[in-house]
Design a protein around this motif. Structure first.
Motif, PDB file in Angstrom:
ATOM      1  N   ARG A 108      -1.466 -91.391 -12.896  1.00 44.20           N
ATOM      2  CA  ARG A 108      -2.485 -91.627 -11.878  1.00 44.20           C
ATOM      3  C   ARG A 108      -3.879 -91.528 -12.491  1.00 44.20           C
ATOM      4  NH1 ARG A 108      -0.910 -91.665  -7.004  1.00 44.20           N
ATOM      5  NH2 ARG A 108       0.788 -90.176  -7.335  1.00 44.20           N
ATOM      6  N   LEU A 109      -4.070 -90.569 -13.392  1.00 43.60           N
ATOM      7  CA  LEU A 109      -5.360 -90.433 -14.066  1.00 43.60           C
ATOM      8  C   LEU A 109      -5.658 -91.655 -14.923  1.00 43.60           C
ATOM      9  CD1 LEU A 109      -7.875 -88.891 -14.974  1.00 43.60           C
ATOM     10  CD2 LEU A 109      -6.445 -87.774 -16.714  1.00 43.60           C
ATOM     11  N   SER A 110      -4.657 -92.151 -15.643  1.00 42.99           N
ATOM     12  CA  SER A 110      -4.864 -93.331 -16.490  1.00 42.99           C
ATOM     13  C   SER A 110      -5.319 -94.529 -15.664  1.00 42.99           C
ATOM     14  CB  SER A 110      -3.572 -93.676 -17.230  1.00 42.99           C
ATOM     15  OG  SER A 110      -3.226 -92.655 -18.138  1.00 42.99           O
ATOM     16  N   LEU A 111      -4.692 -94.715 -14.517  1.00 43.31           N
ATOM     17  CA  LEU A 111      -5.067 -95.828 -13.645  1.00 43.31           C
ATOM     18  C   LEU A 111      -6.487 -95.648 -13.122  1.00 43.31           C
ATOM     19  CD1 LEU A 111      -1.744 -96.232 -11.647  1.00 43.31           C
ATOM     20  CD2 LEU A 111      -2.678 -97.832 -13.318  1.00 43.31           C
ATOM     21  N   TRP A 112      -6.781 -94.444 -12.629  1.00 48.23           N
ATOM     22  CA  TRP A 112      -8.118 -94.175 -12.079  1.00 48.23           C
ATOM     23  C   TRP A 112      -9.191 -94.414 -13.142  1.00 48.23           C
ATOM     24  CZ3 TRP A 112     -11.721 -90.540 -13.625  1.00 48.23           C
ATOM     25  CH2 TRP A 112     -12.816 -90.384 -12.778  1.00 48.23           C
ATOM     26  N   ALA A 113      -8.955 -93.911 -14.351  1.00 50.11           N
ATOM     27  CA  ALA A 113      -9.950 -94.050 -15.416  1.00 50.11           C
ATOM     28  C   ALA A 113     -10.167 -95.515 -15.784  1.00 50.11           C
ATOM     29  CB  ALA A 113      -9.506 -93.254 -16.645  1.00 50.11           C
ATOM     30  N   ALA A 114      -9.088 -96.282 -15.824  1.00 48.91           N
ATOM     31  CA  ALA A 114      -9.215 -97.704 -16.163  1.00 48.91           C
ATOM     32  C   ALA A 114     -10.029 -98.443 -15.112  1.00 48.91           C
ATOM     33  CB  ALA A 114      -7.827 -98.324 -16.309  1.00 48.91           C
ATOM     34  N   PHE A 115      -9.778 -98.130 -13.845  1.00 47.07           N
ATOM     35  CA  PHE A 115     -10.476 -98.832 -12.774  1.00 47.07           C
ATOM     36  C   PHE A 115     -11.933 -98.378 -12.633  1.00 47.07           C
ATOM     37  CE2 PHE A 115      -6.118 -99.544 -10.895  1.00 47.07           C
ATOM     38  CZ  PHE A 115      -6.151-100.919 -11.040  1.00 47.07           C
ATOM     39  N   VAL A 116     -12.154 -97.068 -12.718  1.00 47.12           N
ATOM     40  CA  VAL A 116     -13.509 -96.566 -12.461  1.00 47.12           C
ATOM     41  C   VAL A 116     -14.474 -97.059 -13.535  1.00 47.12           C
ATOM     42  CG1 VAL A 116     -13.509 -94.357 -13.726  1.00 47.12           C
ATOM     43  CG2 VAL A 116     -14.672 -94.539 -11.516  1.00 47.12           C
ATOM     44  N   ALA A 117     -13.957 -97.352 -14.725  1.00 42.48           N
ATOM     45  CA  ALA A 117     -14.820 -97.893 -15.778  1.00 42.48           C
ATOM     46  C   ALA A 117     -15.367 -99.264 -15.401  1.00 42.48           C
ATOM     47  CB  ALA A 117     -14.034 -97.989 -17.092  1.00 42.48           C
ATOM     48  N   MET A 118     -14.668 -99.955 -14.493  1.00 43.50           N
ATOM     49  CA  MET A 118     -15.102-101.284 -14.060  1.00 43.50           C
ATOM     50  C   MET A 118     -16.021-101.235 -12.837  1.00 43.50           C
ATOM     51  SD  MET A 118     -11.516-103.389 -14.380  1.00 43.50           S
ATOM     52  CE  MET A 118     -12.332-104.930 -13.947  1.00 43.50           C
ATOM     53  N   ALA A 119     -16.107-100.075 -12.197  1.00 43.82           N
ATOM     54  CA  ALA A 119     -16.823 -99.992 -10.925  1.00 43.82           C
ATOM     55  C   ALA A 119     -18.312-100.290 -11.058  1.00 43.82           C
ATOM     56  CB  ALA A 119     -16.613 -98.613 -10.297  1.00 43.82           C
ATOM     57  N   ARG A 120     -18.876-100.005 -12.235  1.00 36.70           N
ATOM     58  CA  ARG A 120     -20.309-100.234 -12.429  1.00 36.70           C
ATOM     59  C   ARG A 120     -20.626-101.680 -12.773  1.00 36.70           C
ATOM     60  NH1 ARG A 120     -22.401 -98.316 -16.571  1.00 36.70           N
ATOM     61  NH2 ARG A 120     -24.555 -98.233 -15.835  1.00 36.70           N
ATOM     62  N   ILE A 121     -19.637-102.435 -13.253  1.00 37.57           N
ATOM     63  CA  ILE A 121     -19.919-103.803 -13.691  1.00 37.57           C
ATOM     64  C   ILE A 121     -19.310-104.864 -12.780  1.00 37.57           C
ATOM     65  CG2 ILE A 121     -20.185-103.121 -16.105  1.00 37.57           C
ATOM     66  CD1 ILE A 121     -17.353-104.042 -16.619  1.00 37.57           C
ATOM     67  N   ASP A 122     -18.420-104.458 -11.894  1.00 39.50           N
ATOM     68  CA  ASP A 122     -17.778-105.381 -10.963  1.00 39.50           C
ATOM     69  C   ASP A 122     -18.150-104.952  -9.545  1.00 39.50           C
ATOM     70  OD1 ASP A 122     -15.980-106.587  -9.142  1.00 39.50           O
ATOM     71  OD2 ASP A 122     -14.476-106.860 -10.709  1.00 39.50           O
TER      72      ASP A 122
END
Length: 209
Positions: A108-122
């Motif tokens: 769950r952490l791996s998924l969250w980290a992958a997605f949250v990294a995109m939150a600022r650019i998408d």
């Protein structure tokens, strides 16, 4: 990576299967591994079928992020929805849910980290993040309001919002460390730290007598 056998299912189930296949790809290899080809192989379908449900890869990513956040919100909301115990113990149950499996989970952490990294650019990812963050904070505010009211304390909306921000920040930090390096902590150490912190923030007794 295992390939699923193609099966005929309804549209809603097929969409859910594709989202889960995307999540599996991200969890195993990061965003660079989450190609349409890899998702199709994981789901046991063709790339063309994926485009029938999601016009672009980005749409599928957005749906996968929304699913990830919705599941996390559902885990936390279970304490409110069961309606068992006093309001104070429902708040305690929420803290327990946030700091124990299935919430504490490396995948769950791996998924969250992958997605949250995109939150600022998408922008779409950013909107999903904001929507779910505010929903999580609103949940904490409701649990707090109930617990405080049961103790004869009538808190203002502004104070409830501030307390919820502080609680969310503390639980997020403990969740991150517990999911990333659970072996560094003794049994229930993170949970006890979380309960102690929420008690200090709110002045409510949460730990069992």
């Amino acid at each position: 990576m295992s390939r699923k056998t193609f099966r005929r299912v309804g549209d809603a189930e097929r969409r859910a299967d594709l989202i889960e296949a995307m999540l599996d790809c991200i969890a195993e290899g990061g965003m660079q591994h989450a190609t349409v080809r890899e998702v199709a192989e994981r789901a046991g379908v063709s790339g063309g079928l994926i485009r029938h449900y999601f016009e672009t890869k980005e749409q599928l990513l957005h749906a996968a992020y929304q699913r990830t956040m919705a599941v996390m919100l559902d885990i936390g909301a279970a304490a409110e929805e069961t309606g068992e115990g006093s309001p104070r113990y429902r708040l305690r149950d929420f803290v327990v849910a946030c700091l124990t499996p299935p919430m504490i989970d490396a995948r769950r952490l791996s998924l969250w980290a992958a997605f949250v990294a995109m939150a600022r650019i998408d922008p779409a990812m950013g909107a999903i993040h904001r929507e779910n963050y505010l929903a999580y904070r609103a949940l904490i505010e409701r649990l707090l309001a109930g617990a405080c009211s049961a103790e004869g304390r009538q808190e203002t909306p502004d104070r409830l919002a501030r307390l919820a921000i502080e609680i969310n920040a503390v639980l997020d930090g403990l969740w991150l460390e517990g999911s990333l390096a659970a072996d560094l902590f003794e049994h229930d150490e993170l949970l006890k730290a979380g309960l102690h912190a929420v008690e200090a923030i709110t002045g409510l007794r949460l730990e069992e007598e």
